[in-house]
Scaffold this active site. Structure first.
Site, PDB file in Angstrom:
ATOM      1  N   SER A  57      33.386  37.323  38.766  1.00  0.00           N
ATOM      2  CA  SER A  57      33.687  38.173  39.924  1.00  0.00           C
ATOM      3  C   SER A  57      32.449  38.776  40.582  1.00  0.00           C
ATOM      4  O   SER A  57      32.533  39.266  41.700  1.00  0.00           O
ATOM      5  CB  SER A  57      34.643  39.299  39.508  1.00  0.00           C
ATOM      6  OG  SER A  57      34.014  40.171  38.603  1.00  0.00           O
ATOM      7  N   HIS A  96      31.534  45.839  38.468  1.00  0.00           N
ATOM      8  CA  HIS A  96      31.737  45.611  39.901  1.00  0.00           C
ATOM      9  C   HIS A  96      30.856  46.553  40.709  1.00  0.00           C
ATOM     10  O   HIS A  96      30.277  47.497  40.168  1.00  0.00           O
ATOM     11  CB  HIS A  96      33.201  45.801  40.296  1.00  0.00           C
ATOM     12  CG  HIS A  96      34.055  44.616  39.963  1.00  0.00           C
ATOM     13  ND1 HIS A  96      35.417  44.614  40.128  1.00  0.00           N
ATOM     14  CD2 HIS A  96      33.748  43.387  39.485  1.00  0.00           C
ATOM     15  CE1 HIS A  96      35.907  43.442  39.753  1.00  0.00           C
ATOM     16  NE2 HIS A  96      34.914  42.686  39.351  1.00  0.00           N
ATOM     17  N   ASP A 123      39.322  46.743  44.136  1.00  0.00           N
ATOM     18  CA  ASP A 123      39.852  46.775  42.774  1.00  0.00           C
ATOM     19  C   ASP A 123      41.069  47.666  42.571  1.00  0.00           C
ATOM     20  O   ASP A 123      41.459  47.887  41.427  1.00  0.00           O
ATOM     21  CB  ASP A 123      38.753  47.239  41.808  1.00  0.00           C
ATOM     22  CG  ASP A 123      37.651  46.213  41.655  1.00  0.00           C
ATOM     23  OD1 ASP A 123      37.884  45.035  41.985  1.00  0.00           O
ATOM     24  OD2 ASP A 123      36.564  46.598  41.187  1.00  0.00           O
TER      25      ASP A 123
END
Length: 180
Positions: A57, A96, A123
Site C-alpha cells: 500500500s 501510511h 483509511d
C-alpha cells in the site's frame, strides 16, 4: 556413519558443565537482545522502534519487506509524514501517510487522517466503526529511515511457520553440539 550419527554422538558426549555453560550463554544472548530492544524503546519514544512493511500500500516509496525505523516526539503530526499506527481491534500496525491533520486550537490535540500512497481512498474504512480520525494514542511513531527488503525474513517466517521451526531447531542443535 554420516552427519546425523556424528551429531547424535556429539549430543551424547555433552557434559553437564558444558550444557549449563551453553544454557547460560543462550540466556545472556536473549537477555542482551531484550535490553537492546528496551533501550531503543526509550531512545525513540515508541513501543516498537522497528516495523516491517507487510503490504504494497505504500509503493513505490516503501515496498513489502522493507524495515522502517520509527521515532516519536511530542511535536504534532503534520500532513505528508509517514506514520505507523494501530487501529482499535487490530493487532498489526499499519504504515501510511498522514494526508489531513486537524489541530484543535483550544486543546492542541491533533486528529489525523491517513492513506496509503498506492491506495485510491483514505483509511477511514480501516479505522474502527464510527472512527473518522486517528488520535495521538493510535500513532506508534513516524518513519525516520528504512532498510529495503531486510524484513522479508520476518514475512517468510510468519507466513510459513515450518521454516521458523526448522531454523529454531537448527540453531538449537548448533548450540547444543558446539564444542568450546
Amino acid at each position: 556413519m554420516g552427519w546425523i550419527g556424528e551429531t547424535v554422538d556429539s549430543i551424547k558426549s555433552i557434559k553437564i558443565r558444558q550444557l549449563l555453560t551453553q544454557a547460560v550463554t543462550l540466556g545472556m544472548i536473549v537477555t542482551s537482545a531484550l535490553i537492546i530492544w528496551k533501550a531503543l524503546m526509550c531512545v525513540t519514544g515508541t513501543e516498537s522502534p522497528v516495523v516491517v512493511v507487510l503490504s504494497g500500500s505504500m509503493e513505490p516509496g516503501f515496498k513489502r519487506g522493507d524495515i522502517l525505523f520509527l521515532h516519536m516526539t511530542k511535536e504534532p503530526i503534520r500532513a505528508g509524514e509517514i506514520v505507523v499506527f494501530n487501529v482499535d481491534g487490530r493487532d498489526i500496525p499499519i504504515v501510511h501517510r498522514a494526508i489531513k491533520v486537524h489541530e484543535r486550537e483550544n486543546t492542541g490535540h491533533v486528529d489525523v487522517l491517513t492513506k496509503g500512497d498506492n491506495n485510491d481512498v483514505d483509511d477511514i474504512g480501516l479505522y474502527a466503526d464510527g472512527q473518522f480520525w486517528l488520535h495521538r494514542h493510535h500513532i506508534m511513531g513516524r518513519a525516520v529511515g528504512f532498510l529495503p527488503y531486510v524484513g522479508w525474513v520476518t514475512i517468510i517466517m510468519s507466513e510459513k511457520p515450518i521454516i521458523k521451526y526448522i531454523l529454531i531447531g537448527a540453531l538449537g542443535l548448533l548450540v547444543i553440539t558446539s564444542k568450546d
